[in-house]
Design a protein around this motif. Structure first.
Motif, PDB file in Angstrom:
ATOM      1  N   VAL A 325      41.041  34.648  44.059  1.00 35.09           N
ATOM      2  CA  VAL A 325      40.209  34.168  42.951  1.00 35.09           C
ATOM      3  C   VAL A 325      39.712  35.347  42.109  1.00 35.09           C
ATOM      4  O   VAL A 325      39.718  35.303  40.870  1.00 35.09           O
ATOM      5  N   GLY A 326      39.291  36.417  42.776  1.00 36.29           N
ATOM      6  CA  GLY A 326      38.806  37.593  42.058  1.00 36.29           C
ATOM      7  C   GLY A 326      39.862  38.187  41.143  1.00 36.29           C
ATOM      8  O   GLY A 326      39.581  38.526  39.980  1.00 36.29           O
ATOM      9  N   PHE A 327      41.077  38.326  41.638  1.00 33.27           N
ATOM     10  CA  PHE A 327      42.141  38.894  40.814  1.00 33.27           C
ATOM     11  C   PHE A 327      42.494  37.980  39.635  1.00 33.27           C
ATOM     12  O   PHE A 327      42.841  38.461  38.551  1.00 33.27           O
ATOM     13  N   LEU A 328      42.396  36.672  39.835  1.00 35.49           N
ATOM     14  CA  LEU A 328      42.629  35.741  38.722  1.00 35.49           C
ATOM     15  C   LEU A 328      41.550  35.893  37.655  1.00 35.49           C
ATOM     16  O   LEU A 328      41.838  35.858  36.446  1.00 35.49           O
ATOM     17  N   ILE A 329      40.300  36.060  38.090  1.00 36.60           N
ATOM     18  CA  ILE A 329      39.211  36.287  37.134  1.00 36.60           C
ATOM     19  C   ILE A 329      39.498  37.542  36.304  1.00 36.60           C
ATOM     20  O   ILE A 329      39.357  37.548  35.077  1.00 36.60           O
ATOM     21  N   ALA A 330      39.905  38.608  36.974  1.00 33.23           N
ATOM     22  CA  ALA A 330      40.191  39.865  36.275  1.00 33.23           C
ATOM     23  C   ALA A 330      41.370  39.706  35.324  1.00 33.23           C
ATOM     24  O   ALA A 330      41.376  40.262  34.214  1.00 33.23           O
ATOM     25  N   ALA A 331      42.384  38.934  35.724  1.00 32.39           N
ATOM     26  CA  ALA A 331      43.572  38.759  34.892  1.00 32.39           C
ATOM     27  C   ALA A 331      43.262  37.998  33.612  1.00 32.39           C
ATOM     28  O   ALA A 331      43.795  38.315  32.538  1.00 32.39           O
ATOM     29  N   PHE A 332      42.403  37.000  33.706  1.00 32.23           N
ATOM     30  CA  PHE A 332      42.105  36.153  32.547  1.00 32.23           C
ATOM     31  C   PHE A 332      41.026  36.749  31.639  1.00 32.23           C
ATOM     32  O   PHE A 332      40.853  36.292  30.507  1.00 32.23           O
ATOM     33  N   ILE A 338      33.320  41.396  33.089  1.00 31.67           N
ATOM     34  CA  ILE A 338      33.892  40.299  33.865  1.00 31.67           C
ATOM     35  C   ILE A 338      35.131  40.785  34.612  1.00 31.67           C
ATOM     36  O   ILE A 338      35.370  40.410  35.771  1.00 31.67           O
ATOM     37  N   GLY A 339      35.917  41.624  33.958  1.00 22.57           N
ATOM     38  CA  GLY A 339      37.091  42.185  34.623  1.00 22.57           C
ATOM     39  C   GLY A 339      36.708  43.004  35.841  1.00 22.57           C
ATOM     40  O   GLY A 339      37.339  42.905  36.899  1.00 22.57           O
ATOM     41  N   LEU A 340      35.640  43.813  35.714  1.00 25.64           N
ATOM     42  CA  LEU A 340      35.172  44.613  36.848  1.00 25.64           C
ATOM     43  C   LEU A 340      34.651  43.710  37.962  1.00 25.64           C
ATOM     44  O   LEU A 340      34.885  43.979  39.150  1.00 25.64           O
ATOM     45  N   LEU A 341      33.961  42.616  37.588  1.00 25.13           N
ATOM     46  CA  LEU A 341      33.491  41.660  38.583  1.00 25.13           C
ATOM     47  C   LEU A 341      34.673  41.075  39.352  1.00 25.13           C
ATOM     48  O   LEU A 341      34.633  40.968  40.593  1.00 25.13           O
ATOM     49  N   GLY A 342      35.735  40.695  38.635  1.00 23.50           N
ATOM     50  CA  GLY A 342      36.917  40.145  39.299  1.00 23.50           C
ATOM     51  C   GLY A 342      37.568  41.144  40.237  1.00 23.50           C
ATOM     52  O   GLY A 342      37.942  40.800  41.369  1.00 23.50           O
ATOM     53  N   LEU A 343      37.707  42.393  39.783  1.00 28.47           N
ATOM     54  CA  LEU A 343      38.294  43.427  40.635  1.00 28.47           C
ATOM     55  C   LEU A 343      37.426  43.678  41.870  1.00 28.47           C
ATOM     56  O   LEU A 343      37.945  43.920  42.968  1.00 28.47           O
ATOM     57  N   THR A 344      36.104  43.589  41.695  1.00 26.88           N
ATOM     58  CA  THR A 344      35.196  43.796  42.821  1.00 26.88           C
ATOM     59  C   THR A 344      35.332  42.678  43.842  1.00 26.88           C
ATOM     60  O   THR A 344      35.380  42.930  45.059  1.00 26.88           O
ATOM     61  N   ILE A 345      35.422  41.430  43.377  1.00 30.62           N
ATOM     62  CA  ILE A 345      35.626  40.306  44.294  1.00 30.62           C
ATOM     63  C   ILE A 345      36.968  40.449  45.005  1.00 30.62           C
ATOM     64  O   ILE A 345      37.081  40.209  46.217  1.00 30.62           O
ATOM     65  N   GLY A 346      37.999  40.848  44.253  1.00 34.32           N
ATOM     66  CA  GLY A 346      39.318  41.032  44.862  1.00 34.32           C
ATOM     67  C   GLY A 346      39.316  42.078  45.949  1.00 34.32           C
ATOM     68  O   GLY A 346      39.853  41.873  47.047  1.00 34.32           O
ATOM     69  N   ALA A 347      38.663  43.225  45.678  1.00 34.91           N
ATOM     70  CA  ALA A 347      38.596  44.296  46.671  1.00 34.91           C
ATOM     71  C   ALA A 347      37.743  43.893  47.864  1.00 34.91           C
ATOM     72  O   ALA A 347      38.095  44.156  49.018  1.00 34.91           O
ATOM     73  N   ALA A 348      36.609  43.227  47.602  1.00 38.08           N
ATOM     74  CA  ALA A 348      35.717  42.814  48.691  1.00 38.08           C
ATOM     75  C   ALA A 348      36.403  41.801  49.603  1.00 38.08           C
ATOM     76  O   ALA A 348      36.224  41.834  50.830  1.00 38.08           O
ATOM     77  N   GLY A 349      37.194  40.907  49.035  1.00 37.94           N
ATOM     78  CA  GLY A 349      37.914  39.931  49.852  1.00 37.94           C
ATOM     79  C   GLY A 349      38.883  40.597  50.808  1.00 37.94           C
ATOM     80  O   GLY A 349      38.944  40.257  52.001  1.00 37.94           O
ATOM     81  N   ILE A 350      39.632  41.554  50.306  1.00 36.36           N
ATOM     82  CA  ILE A 350      40.569  42.283  51.170  1.00 36.36           C
ATOM     83  C   ILE A 350      39.804  43.034  52.258  1.00 36.36           C
ATOM     84  O   ILE A 350      40.195  43.052  53.428  1.00 36.36           O
ATOM     85  N   LEU A 406      47.952  41.546  38.080  1.00 38.00           N
ATOM     86  CA  LEU A 406      46.841  40.900  38.774  1.00 38.00           C
ATOM     87  C   LEU A 406      47.214  39.488  39.220  1.00 38.00           C
ATOM     88  O   LEU A 406      46.778  39.036  40.280  1.00 38.00           O
ATOM     89  N   PHE A 407      48.017  38.786  38.425  1.00 38.42           N
ATOM     90  CA  PHE A 407      48.533  37.482  38.851  1.00 38.42           C
ATOM     91  C   PHE A 407      49.366  37.639  40.127  1.00 38.42           C
ATOM     92  O   PHE A 407      49.270  36.831  41.062  1.00 38.42           O
ATOM     93  N   PHE A 408      50.187  38.680  40.151  1.00 38.41           N
ATOM     94  CA  PHE A 408      51.009  38.946  41.339  1.00 38.41           C
ATOM     95  C   PHE A 408      50.137  39.194  42.568  1.00 38.41           C
ATOM     96  O   PHE A 408      50.376  38.634  43.642  1.00 38.41           O
ATOM     97  N   LEU A 409      49.088  40.020  42.426  1.00 36.59           N
ATOM     98  CA  LEU A 409      48.201  40.298  43.551  1.00 36.59           C
ATOM     99  C   LEU A 409      47.491  39.032  44.019  1.00 36.59           C
ATOM    100  O   LEU A 409      47.332  38.802  45.224  1.00 36.59           O
ATOM    101  N   ALA A 410      47.067  38.194  43.074  1.00 34.99           N
ATOM    102  CA  ALA A 410      46.390  36.951  43.442  1.00 34.99           C
ATOM    103  C   ALA A 410      47.310  36.053  44.262  1.00 34.99           C
ATOM    104  O   ALA A 410      46.903  35.485  45.286  1.00 34.99           O
TER     105      ALA A 410
END
Length: 440
Positions: A325-332, A338-350, A406-410
């Motif tokens: 979900v985080g990477f999708l937020i960053a991609a869109f 907002i992009g930094l928030l998405g990347l942060t959620i993506g990294a925190a999830g991993i 980012l779509f690929f990572l999601a």
């Protein structure tokens, strides 16, 4: 570092004593390892232009590290069992430190690829060796938090390494005729060599020979680990051959591919994701530390909660879904915040998922089968370290932006979460097993 008491006969004081003696050494070693992995992402901010590397050439070179790593992983871990953790881990640290420093002197794509392959071969066996080593010291119900504490070194390598790398590149550029990125490789290789010497001198081999424990403490911990291994093997005992062919182990390999693809992809490309916001090199270094800080926090919180509840499957799958979900937020997003928030959620999830991933193989396997199986899982998983950065580079060149990457990572993170749920169903009974402590 003590965990909740598992029974009246448990000794969390001994576990805590072992943790305080062992984990700091392992964490600094792993910090050095990941620092030498992720600094390539900061070097790219100026190295690519200096050497004329395209995004595809850089991504391929960053990922080909894992070719040498994969080819040498299993034999390296078997050598660790044969020669002992202390000697073999020290050897790994020193050789990869020297090769990491040598990266400062590459001059074209071919030399870059050669050094990266050799660096991967030198580091092969380090991470699975660390995981196997911890299974000799910590009972199962303590492992998620121990693995989480150990894994904090990954985001810390970015939290600390990101701004330091930016400052070295910016302020040491031209000193003694070397570019800033060259100084970065030389300076940041030193911790690995230093820790190689520390490990050779200070890392205890196993509980039975640990001089920092009293005779009573050594006896209790050795007995506790033997009791757990016996209970595990009574349930299901693996030979090395079976460990390398069991369907559950192969599924763990696929899960490890997703984990490494996500971890390495964001670690290597995060500086360029952040740089795309229009920041300077130094600003990029400090901002790139933010997702890594939350990654570390997620590791601790999820690892502790997993140990407290005893539930492992959703503590691994759930964070991967959140990461997608985080990477999708960053991609869109077109807004940098907002992009930094998405990347942060993506990294925190991993980060939140990673400690529990390694509970699965250490629950299923013991002894030499564990060393071989963990090496296989990490070896196959390490191919994600090639495909992740490489695919991101190809997508970046093809599309001119990072949204497709980012779509690929999601998608990769969501697929990994689904694989964990499938594995959890096949291991449900074993994951619920809690061996009794000695004397119980």
């Amino acid at each position: 570092m003590a965990a909740p008491t598992a029974s009246p006969h448990d000794r969390p004081d001994i576990i805590a004593k072992a943790a305080w003696r062992i984990l700091p050494i392992l964490m600094v070693c792993y910090f050095a390892a990941f620092l030498d992995r992720v600094n390539i992402g900061f070097a790219a901010l100026t190295m690519n232009q200096d050497l004329g590397f395209s995004a595809s050439a850089f991504g391929f070179g960053a990922g080909i590290f894992f070719l040498g790593y994969v080819l040498c992983e299993l034999p390296s871990n078997l050598m660790l069992v044969r020669f002992g953790a202390r000697i073999w881990i020290a050897r790994i640290l020193i050789t990869w430190g020297l090769l990491s420093a040598a990266t400062a002197f590459v001059w074209n794509p071919t030399s870059f690829y050669v050094v990266r392959v050799l660096l991967g071969a030198a580091e092969a066996g380090f991470f699975p060796g660390m995981i196997f080593y911890m299974t000799l010291w910590f009972p199962r119900e303590y492992r998620a938090r121990m693995f989480a504490t150990f894994n904090i070194a990954v985001p810390l390598s970015s939290v600390i390494g990101a701004p330091v790398s930016g400052l070295i590149i910016e302020h040491m550029n031209g000193l003694q005729g070397l570019a800033g990125w060259q100084w970065m490789f030389i300076i940041e290789a030193m911790p690995a060599v230093i820790m190689g010497v520390v490990v050779a001198i200070a890392l205890p081999e196993r509980p039975e020979t640990a001089t920092f424990l009293t005779a009573d403490e050594r006896g209790w911990l050795s007995s506790r680990m033997a009791t757990e291994r016996a209970a595990q093997e009574q349930k299901e005992k693996f030979s090395i051959g079976r460990a390398l062919t069991d369907g559950r182990v192969l599924l763990m390999c696929a899960i490890a591919v997703g984990l490494v693809m996500g971890t390495t992809g964001i670690a290597i490309w995060m500086p360029q994701f952040i740089r795309a916001f229009g920041l300077s090199t130094v600003q990029t270094g400090f901002v790139a530390a933010i997702p890594s800080a939350f990654m570390a926090l997620a590791m601790i919180l999820v690892g502790r909660h997993a140990d407290k509840t005893g539930e492992r499957v959703w503590h691994a799958a759930g964070p991967f879904f959140a990461s997608a979900v985080g990477f999708l937020i960053a991609a869109f997003s077109s807004d940098p915040l907002i992009g930094l928030l998405g990347l942060t959620i993506g990294a925190a999830g991993i980060g939140g998922a990673s400690p529990n991933i390694w509970i699965f193989p250490t629950t299923l396997l013991t002894g030499a089968a564990a060393a071989a199986g963990i090496a296989l899982i990490n070896s196959v998983g390490s191919t994600g370290g090639f495909f992740g950065p490489s695919i991101i580079g190809w997508v970046r060149d093809a599309t001119g932006g990072f949204a497709g990457a980012l779509f690929f990572l999601a998608g990769a993170m969501a697929a990994t979460a689904i694989a964990i749920l499938i594995l959890g169903r096949s291991m449900r009974e074993m994951m619920q097993q809690r061996p009794a402590a000695p004397g119980a």
